[in-house]
Design a protein around this motif. Structure first.
Motif, PDB file in Angstrom:
ATOM      1  N   GLY A 194       0.840  -1.192   0.000  1.00  0.00           N
ATOM      2  CA  GLY A 194       0.000   0.000   0.000  1.00  0.00           C
ATOM      3  C   GLY A 194       0.874   1.241   0.000  1.00  0.00           C
ATOM      4  N   HIS A 195       0.480   2.221  -0.799  1.00  0.00           N
ATOM      5  CA  HIS A 195       1.215   3.498  -0.805  1.00  0.00           C
ATOM      6  C   HIS A 195       0.455   4.446   0.119  1.00  0.00           C
ATOM      7  N   HIS A 196       0.730   4.290   1.411  1.00  0.00           N
ATOM      8  CA  HIS A 196      -0.071   4.982   2.414  1.00  0.00           C
ATOM      9  C   HIS A 196       0.822   5.768   3.365  1.00  0.00           C
ATOM     10  N   ALA A 197       0.180   6.701   4.063  1.00  0.00           N
ATOM     11  CA  ALA A 197       0.912   7.517   5.035  1.00  0.00           C
ATOM     12  C   ALA A 197       1.478   6.635   6.148  1.00  0.00           C
ATOM     13  N   SER A 198       2.584   7.077   6.697  1.00  0.00           N
ATOM     14  CA  SER A 198       3.272   6.296   7.728  1.00  0.00           C
ATOM     15  C   SER A 198       2.337   5.893   8.869  1.00  0.00           C
ATOM     16  N   GLU A 199       1.512   6.842   9.316  1.00  0.00           N
ATOM     17  CA  GLU A 199       0.676   6.565  10.499  1.00  0.00           C
ATOM     18  C   GLU A 199      -0.451   5.576  10.198  1.00  0.00           C
ATOM     19  N   SER A 200      -0.689   5.307   8.914  1.00  0.00           N
ATOM     20  CA  SER A 200      -1.675   4.288   8.552  1.00  0.00           C
ATOM     21  C   SER A 200      -1.018   3.037   7.968  1.00  0.00           C
ATOM     22  N   ASP A 201       0.307   3.057   7.881  1.00  0.00           N
ATOM     23  CA  ASP A 201       1.021   1.983   7.184  1.00  0.00           C
ATOM     24  C   ASP A 201       1.148   0.728   8.030  1.00  0.00           C
ATOM     25  N   GLY A 202       1.061   0.883   9.342  1.00  0.00           N
ATOM     26  CA  GLY A 202       1.232  -0.283  10.198  1.00  0.00           C
ATOM     27  C   GLY A 202       2.673  -0.455  10.616  1.00  0.00           C
ATOM     28  N   PHE A 203       3.244   0.588  11.207  1.00  0.00           N
ATOM     29  CA  PHE A 203       4.619   0.497  11.710  1.00  0.00           C
ATOM     30  C   PHE A 203       4.640  -0.516  12.870  1.00  0.00           C
ATOM     31  N   PRO A 204       5.637  -1.412  12.897  1.00  0.00           N
ATOM     32  CA  PRO A 204       5.589  -2.538  13.840  1.00  0.00           C
ATOM     33  C   PRO A 204       5.425  -2.153  15.310  1.00  0.00           C
ATOM     34  N   ALA A 205       5.902  -0.968  15.685  1.00  0.00           N
ATOM     35  CA  ALA A 205       5.809  -0.575  17.095  1.00  0.00           C
ATOM     36  C   ALA A 205       4.470   0.084  17.427  1.00  0.00           C
ATOM     37  N   ASP A 206       3.613   0.277  16.441  1.00  0.00           N
ATOM     38  CA  ASP A 206       2.345   0.983  16.671  1.00  0.00           C
ATOM     39  C   ASP A 206       1.206   0.042  17.074  1.00  0.00           C
ATOM     40  N   PHE A 207       1.537  -1.110  17.637  1.00  0.00           N
ATOM     41  CA  PHE A 207       0.501  -2.101  17.927  1.00  0.00           C
ATOM     42  C   PHE A 207      -0.390  -1.679  19.098  1.00  0.00           C
ATOM     43  N   TYR A 208      -1.539  -2.314  19.179  1.00  0.00           N
ATOM     44  CA  TYR A 208      -2.495  -2.010  20.248  1.00  0.00           C
ATOM     45  C   TYR A 208      -3.234  -3.281  20.633  1.00  0.00           C
ATOM     46  N   GLY A 209      -3.732  -3.303  21.855  1.00  0.00           N
ATOM     47  CA  GLY A 209      -4.297  -4.516  22.417  1.00  0.00           C
ATOM     48  C   GLY A 209      -5.796  -4.620  22.259  1.00  0.00           C
ATOM     49  N   PRO A 210      -6.363  -5.743  22.763  1.00  0.00           N
ATOM     50  CA  PRO A 210      -7.811  -5.942  22.709  1.00  0.00           C
ATOM     51  C   PRO A 210      -8.546  -4.793  23.395  1.00  0.00           C
ATOM     52  N   GLY A 211      -9.705  -4.446  22.837  1.00  0.00           N
ATOM     53  CA  GLY A 211     -10.479  -3.344  23.407  1.00  0.00           C
ATOM     54  C   GLY A 211     -10.148  -2.006  22.779  1.00  0.00           C
ATOM     55  N   PHE A 212      -9.218  -1.991  21.837  1.00  0.00           N
ATOM     56  CA  PHE A 212      -8.839  -0.750  21.164  1.00  0.00           C
ATOM     57  C   PHE A 212      -9.053  -0.897  19.655  1.00  0.00           C
ATOM     58  N   TYR A 213      -9.109   0.243  18.991  1.00  0.00           N
ATOM     59  CA  TYR A 213      -9.157   0.210  17.533  1.00  0.00           C
ATOM     60  C   TYR A 213      -8.195   1.256  16.981  1.00  0.00           C
ATOM     61  N   LYS A 214      -7.862   1.102  15.733  1.00  0.00           N
ATOM     62  CA  LYS A 214      -7.075   2.120  15.033  1.00  0.00           C
ATOM     63  C   LYS A 214      -7.703   2.349  13.671  1.00  0.00           C
ATOM     64  N   ASP A 215      -7.737   3.612  13.272  1.00  0.00           N
ATOM     65  CA  ASP A 215      -8.262   3.983  11.956  1.00  0.00           C
ATOM     66  C   ASP A 215      -7.111   4.106  10.967  1.00  0.00           C
ATOM     67  N   HIS A 216      -7.233   3.389   9.868  1.00  0.00           N
ATOM     68  CA  HIS A 216      -6.205   3.449   8.820  1.00  0.00           C
ATOM     69  C   HIS A 216      -6.799   4.184   7.618  1.00  0.00           C
ATOM     70  N   HIS A 217      -6.131   5.219   7.202  1.00  0.00           N
ATOM     71  CA  HIS A 217      -6.580   6.039   6.078  1.00  0.00           C
ATOM     72  C   HIS A 217      -5.924   5.503   4.811  1.00  0.00           C
ATOM     73  N   TYR A 218      -6.741   4.907   3.943  1.00  0.00           N
ATOM     74  CA  TYR A 218      -6.236   4.342   2.691  1.00  0.00           C
ATOM     75  C   TYR A 218      -6.878   5.075   1.514  1.00  0.00           C
ATOM     76  N   PRO A 219      -6.296   6.191   1.074  1.00  0.00           N
ATOM     77  CA  PRO A 219      -6.918   6.913  -0.038  1.00  0.00           C
ATOM     78  C   PRO A 219      -6.616   6.291  -1.403  1.00  0.00           C
ATOM     79  N   ASN A 220      -5.737   5.303  -1.427  1.00  0.00           N
ATOM     80  CA  ASN A 220      -5.453   4.560  -2.671  1.00  0.00           C
ATOM     81  C   ASN A 220      -5.044   5.479  -3.811  1.00  0.00           C
ATOM     82  N   ILE A 221      -4.106   6.347  -3.514  1.00  0.00           N
ATOM     83  CA  ILE A 221      -3.622   7.272  -4.547  1.00  0.00           C
ATOM     84  C   ILE A 221      -2.510   6.607  -5.353  1.00  0.00           C
ATOM     85  N   LEU A 222      -2.302   7.133  -6.548  1.00  0.00           N
ATOM     86  CA  LEU A 222      -1.192   6.676  -7.389  1.00  0.00           C
ATOM     87  C   LEU A 222       0.079   7.378  -6.931  1.00  0.00           C
ATOM     88  N   ALA A 223       1.146   6.631  -6.764  1.00  0.00           N
ATOM     89  CA  ALA A 223       2.406   7.264  -6.373  1.00  0.00           C
ATOM     90  C   ALA A 223       2.770   8.319  -7.417  1.00  0.00           C
TER      91      ALA A 223
END
Lengths: 579, 219
Positions: A194-223
């Motif tokens: 995916g050609h996505h912003a860093s904060e939506s890319d799924g950086f390995p240290a950005d994990f979260y536990g049960p009971g939480f959610y994260k919003d990933h912005h995928y605008p699907n733009i052409l590089a």
């Protein structure tokens, strides 16, 4: 009842009590040298010489250690083989569509300030995807195992969308807090290429536990807003630091498929620009994810924690089912082959050695189709191929998709090729009788490749190695807080990826954009690697030079080995894009 | 209901391979996923006291294990320092020696008194961290059982090439992973924290990751 094991007398496990799973290419040592029969020269597709005969199948090899050398095996040795299962008793299946989880709006609302360029790409499609645990059996004769999945499915629900669809995907972690066995219930989801912003890319240290959610912005733009940068076969998976192998093994992976004007997903498309490739997801356009898995003697999914080289399964799962069958008509099909890991390499063949066409590598259409009769696919690589079943004689009603790459441990393929009659059979095609109309086509020209036109601002060398049992990149171990390369947005660089580690293979994945291999071991890469890629397979002592552009987004991204066992043990760097 | 053929096969396989969870026909509902098994070899700690590896040191615990030898001129001093730093991050959490035990094993048959001197020299005489020695073969079996090996017997026996990895596990949950000792010591400490269920993890401010602009939200 108990028929699966064949005994290997050549391997003499009594000679040594060295743990088999750690030993270097056991089968290769005793295999006789022989040139693979019947295969014509395929230089454009011949990346690794797989030419020697395999002594015996890996599963049988493992079994032999237990049958012959009972006293020789230690507790550190390979786990026992999986229970026998009858192949071809279940149809190929497909995960549900992610569209089932489309909602009119997310509640609570996403936070615009959390996302780069949100106001330029205001989301129009909202997905609310639960990530859950459920009971699943990969074969009717196995018991239910606990699996994890996106949208309650293994493999996870399939995203499919046209380019430019502005998506906001909420991944809700609803996994159990204290699961037993492998897997860690923290998650962070990465769309692979995916050609996505860093904060939506799924950086390995950005994990979260049960009971939480994260919003990933995928605008699907052409590089670079370049239509030549459009991609087709992507996938998504968990990327939790240190636990990616376990979590993806437990099911956290799925397809993410994009269409554009050329690759429109409609073989009857009246648009003259459309390629009209075989279409209809699940009909003539078939995503296939390959997972080799092992089950314990009770039939439960088994993960070997105690190896750092990589883990191999002895059951062949396709879209989550052990050795399924697929009924096909006598016409063209598009198959999107994905090696879902964790550690195995596949050399795909059809059992009758017939030709097929590669149209895309790593989800990027090539400039022109490449006709081959085999293709090597390392972990996380994708290969879109066209198989034309109308070429088969009317008398042929069954062929198999097989793997002929011999691999005896997690380090990589041995370099030997299995004889066709001992190849690993993955999927059976039942060819239906009679002719059918086939409106699809495979044009001689697919997608022009983007120009390598930005001047090169910097060259970097990355050496992948192993020291004192630790995986390293330029002698470094992954530290999420350390930036190992700073690149400027809208510049280009050449990176050299070099495998110094001797006996290991490393499929190297770089997030963010698609990159062009300009040389492999100093030579022009094979033609099907001359398009864009995001995984670069490094065999022992190999070196690949790549041209890279860094456009549109800022922030931190990783580069890592995609043998997920290596990845989880710090074979990763962080690199940042700055303005 | 499980396929009866499977349960027969499972019983046969289990009998052949010594599975602890033997599935007997008619009792297949009791079958459970196989757990990680570790050998029960004898080792001695830095005071000379004997222990059984699995029964006395592993069962029921969260453990952090590494391998070294006293005279190592290579990675060992640095490894010990980094593990001590990781230990220190966790020292305020009231888990060391209560829920989490650190074990360091000698690869070279170092005597207990040599290990005791090493602990003193490296200032790691701390609760919940013990050093162990044993026969070369026993330590090798333990090391292999936790997945640390080099690809040939020669390389595997080469002390200069010995492992710099740390194995960590939560035995009751059968959750395991490992990490290199020579990276950021915070990552060793984070690995220990990750063994606990998310709602039971000790909160250590220094171990927080670099913040993201897009943090997860509570559902």
């Amino acid at each position: 009842v108990f028929v699966a094991l064949r005994i290997c007398f050549e391997c003499s496990p009594e000679k040594s009590n060295f743990p088999r799973k750690h030993a270097r290419n056991v089968a290769a040592v005793s295999s006789a040298v022989r040139v693979a029969g019947g295969s014509r020269s395929m230089d454009t597709n011949q990346e690794t010489k797989i030419t020697r005969r395999k002594a015996i199948k890996q599963s049988a090899l493992l079994g032999s250690a237990f049958l012959i050398g009972g006293k020789a095996t230690s507790l550190a040795d390979d786990p026992p083989p999986s229970p026998a299962t009858t192949p071809w008793v279940q149809p190929l299946s497909f995960p549900p569509s992610a569209d089932n989880f489309l909602v009119p709006a997310l509640n609570p609302l996403p936070i615009p300030a959390n996302h780069q360029r949100y106001s330029e790409f205001i989301p129009t499609h909202f997905y609310d995807i639960p990530v859950t645990e459920f009971d699943f059996k990969a074969h009717p004769s196995l018991p239910f195992s606990k699996m994890w999945g996106y949208g309650g499915a293994y493999p996870g629900v399939t995203f499919s969308a046209p380019y430019q669809r502005r998506m906001m995907v909420r991944f809700r972690n609803q996994l159990p807090v204290s699961p037993e066995g492998f897997g860690n219930p923290d998650i962070i989801t990465h769309v692979h290429n995916g050609h996505h912003a860093s904060e939506s890319d799924g950086f390995p240290a950005d994990f979260y536990g049960p009971g939480f959610y994260k919003d990933h912005h995928y605008p699907n733009i052409l590089a670079g807003n370049d239509p030549k940068e459009a991609k087709c076969t992507l996938w998504y998976h968990d990327h939790r630091q240190d636990f990616t192998a376990q979590n993806t093994y437990k099911g956290l992976a799925g397809f993410y498929i994009l269409f554009d004007e050329l690759d429109s997903g409609n073989e009857n498309d009246p648009n003259p620009n459309a390629l009209r490739l075989p279409s209809g997801l699940g009909q003539f356009d078939i995503p296939l994810v390959f997972h080799d898995r092992r089950f314990d003697p009770n039939g439960f999914l088994y993960f070997d924690h105690m190896t750092l080289d990589g883990i191999l399964g002895d059951k062949w799962l396709v879209n989550g089912r052990v050795q399924p069958f697929f009924n096909v008509q006598r016409r063209k099909y598009r198959f999107r082959l994905l090696n879902g890991g964790p550690s195995r390499f596949y050399e795909f063949w059809l059992s009758n050695s017939m030709d097929f066409k590669i149209i895309a590598n790593d989800g990027n259409l090539l400039a022109a189709p490449v006709t081959v009769n085999r293709v090597l696919v390392s972990v996380a690589e994708r290969m879109d191929i066209i198989i034309d079943f109308s070429q088969l004689p009317a008398t042929t009603n069954t062929i198999y998709l097989v793997n002929r790459a011999e691999q005896t441990n997690g380090r990589g393929p041995t370099g030997d090729r299995l004889p066709m009659n001992e190849a690993d059979r993955l999927l059976r095609f039942n060819i239906q009788p009679g002719t059918v109309n086939d409106p699809s086509q495979v044009p001689a020209v697919l997608r022009q490749q983007p120009a390598m036109d930005l001047p090169v601002a910097k060259q970097r060398l990355w050496e992948f190695d192993r020291k004192n049992g630790m995986w390293t990149v330029n002698n470094m171990l992954f530290d999420e807080s350390r930036v190992d390369a700073l690149v400027k947005r809208d510049t280009a660089e050449i990176w050299t990826l070099k495998n110094k580690s001797g006996g290991w293979s490393h499929p190297i994945h770089i997030h963010m954009e698609e990159y062009r291999a300009i040389s492999r071991n100093g030579q022009t890469p094979p033609v099907h690697e001359q398009g864009r890629k995001d995984v670069f397979r490094l065999g022992p002592n190999e070196e690949v030079k790549i041209y890279m552009k860094f456009r549109d987004w800022l922030g931190r991204y990783p580069m890592h080995c995609h043998n997920t066992i290596h990845e989880d043990h710090a074979m990763m760097i962080r690199w940042d894009i700055i303005p | 209901m499980m396929n009866p053929n499977l349960s027969r096969r499972a019983a046969l396989m289990a009998a052949m391979f010594g599975s602890s969870a033997v599935a007997i026909a008619g009792e297949e509902t009791k079958a459970r996923p196989q757990r990680t098994k570790l050998p029960n070899l004898v080792v001695r700690d830095h005071t000379g006291k004997e222990f059984r590896f699995n029964d006395d040191l592993i069962a029921g615990r969260c453990v952090v294990m590494n391998f070294m030898y006293v005279k190592c001129q290579g990675i060992c001093p640095d490894m010990t320092t980094k593990i001590k730093q990781a230990y220190d991050y966790l020292a305020g959490a009231d888990i060391l020696g209560k829920k989490v035990w650190f074990y360091t094993f000698s690869l070279n048959e170092d005597a207990p008194e040599e290990l005791a001197a090493y602990r003193q020299r490296h200032e790691v005489e701390v609760p919940g961290w013990s050093f162990f020695t044993g026969s070369r073969d026993a330590i090798k079996q333990i090391r292999w059982s936790v997945g640390f090996a080099n690809p040939t017997e020669e390389e595997d026996a080469d002390l200069d090439a010995h492992t710099g990895m740390v194995r960590f596990g939560n035995v009751p949950l059968d959750r395991w992973s490992s990490c290199p000792a020579l990276g950021n010591p915070k990552d060793i400490a984070r690995s220990v924290v990750s063994l606990f269920p998310p709602n039971e993890r000790p909160v250590v401010k220094e171990l927080q990751f670099t913040p993201t602009r897009n943090p997860a939200q509570r559902s």
